[in-house]
Design a protein around this motif. Sequence first.
Motif, mmCIF file in Angstrom:
data_model
loop_
_atom_site.group_PDB
_atom_site.id
_atom_site.type_symbol
_atom_site.label_atom_id
_atom_site.label_comp_id
_atom_site.label_asym_id
_atom_site.label_seq_id
_atom_site.Cartn_x
_atom_site.Cartn_y
_atom_site.Cartn_z
ATOM 1 N N TYR A 38 33.402 99.259 5.520
ATOM 2 C CA TYR A 38 33.386 98.120 6.450
ATOM 3 C C TYR A 38 34.378 98.323 7.585
ATOM 4 N N ASP A 41 32.764 100.867 10.023
ATOM 5 C CA ASP A 41 31.579 100.353 10.699
ATOM 6 C C ASP A 41 31.992 99.522 11.914
ATOM 7 N N THR A 42 31.085 99.479 12.910
ATOM 8 C CA THR A 42 31.332 98.642 14.079
ATOM 9 C C THR A 42 31.100 97.188 13.700
ATOM 10 N N PRO A 43 32.118 96.314 13.783
ATOM 11 C CA PRO A 43 31.921 94.919 13.376
ATOM 12 C C PRO A 43 31.031 94.178 14.369
ATOM 13 N N HIS A 44 30.082 93.438 13.848
ATOM 14 C CA HIS A 44 29.178 92.669 14.706
ATOM 15 C C HIS A 44 29.646 91.236 14.909
ATOM 16 N N ASN A 45 30.699 90.839 14.190
ATOM 17 C CA ASN A 45 31.336 89.547 14.415
ATOM 18 C C ASN A 45 30.343 88.390 14.315
ATOM 19 N N THR A 106 29.006 83.432 4.416
ATOM 20 C CA THR A 106 29.508 84.616 3.712
ATOM 21 C C THR A 106 29.583 84.365 2.209
ATOM 22 N N ARG A 150 25.703 95.545 4.724
ATOM 23 C CA ARG A 150 26.751 95.458 5.740
ATOM 24 C C ARG A 150 26.234 94.772 6.999
ATOM 25 N N SER A 154 27.669 91.285 8.425
ATOM 26 C CA SER A 154 28.398 91.313 9.688
ATOM 27 C C SER A 154 27.617 90.696 10.844
ATOM 28 N N SER A 373 24.813 102.387 11.852
ATOM 29 C CA SER A 373 26.208 101.988 11.698
ATOM 30 C C SER A 373 27.187 102.976 12.323
#
Length: 430
Positions: A38, A41-45, A106, A150, A154, A373
């Motif tokens: 996590y 990985d690029t966080p998608h917020n 979440t 993920r 995310s 990802s």
Amino acid sequence: MPADPPVPSATDEDDPGGRTARLVAAMVVIIALVPLLYLLDTPHNFFDLKIYMSAMQWWAEGHPLYDYVQGDRVQGELFFTYPPFAALLLRPFAGLRIGVTVTLFTILTVIALVVTTWWLVKPVAARHRLPWWFAVGIAVPLVLAVESTRETLSFGQINMLLVTLILADLLFAVPRKSRWSGVGIGLATALKLYPGIFIVYLLAARRWRAALVASATAAGATLLAAAIAPGDSWRFWTHELWLTDRVGRPDYTGNQSLFGLLSRFTTPGKPNQALWLLLVVIIAGYGLWRAARAMRAGDHLAGLTLTGLVGALVSPITWTHHAYWFIPAVVVLVDAGLRRPDPAAGAAGRRRRVGLLTFAVLLTAGIIYGVVSYHDWGDAFDRTNSPGEFLLRNVYVLFALLLLVLLPIRAGSTEPSTGTNTPRREPSVR
């Protein structure tokens, strides 16, 4: 002088403490690796969830729901694309602060993930005499590590709600011939259209009553939404549903459908529609035929897995967070690979067992590493122009096609979830 008696070899039964220590060590290693994935990985917020909430606020202010649009650097413009029934369920969240909504989402997603993973692995653990805590302790972190999970967490997607409804129906209600058979699939279809493939699966398996209940439930939920929001419902079903460009660019690598694969060869033009439809008919026909065979053989998990993979392949848009169905595919492969080899099968049986377990490992590695990802495939239209790029940009499509052919059907498999006793004998595999 008599020969010394043979020294008994050490077994797990002789050293239960050592076996437990090894199991715990394996769990700790896997659990420790999940946060790393996590972080890398690029966080998608919670990008998608925020779009849903903005659309709900827009709707609550009196604007037409499907007029909502938000700019995006990759897709250009993003809209609210779910059916009106989904909007009715999301509408109450419009008044909450986004932080509260994210927290609730979440928590509910993780609970759904743990519960559904328990449903999948408990029968396998019982059949192979593995401790349930070890099976769950290994499976849950691995499921959390998978790219589709993920992306679901995310982005803030609702996929696990749909998965829970579908699995509850097909692992419990349908095998038991419950009066509720089909309700979960019907609700999932009213929330998001792609679960409708499971109604086709029920028809192919001749589960007429369950298919009828699923269809009636989906229709009832849709009519309820139409009664509450008639204008938005009319607009969705007569206009917005048919505008596939509202969902996103089909050539984007994140679209892991057959149409996405073809689009990456022809972009910025569209692929040949006749060719795509022909492939859809062939793939859907073959995949659902195998799925129906699996249900009739008593392997409900293999049947629903094959159906989910068919749905992912034939849908025009299948984002990576839709690719949940590889997770039960791994469970089926591992279960079949761990069975005791049939002495009559000889070396061929042992090779098949090794092949299934190897395939399970490769599939697990592929869906954990993922497609988007850790890659920047760019924002502009970009055609597939090399064999290596073709493989990397279509990993899920190619895995799904392989699984339609190679996923074993565990004939005679009896799942504890169906309410029947678990047989001690190993199920045969077709």
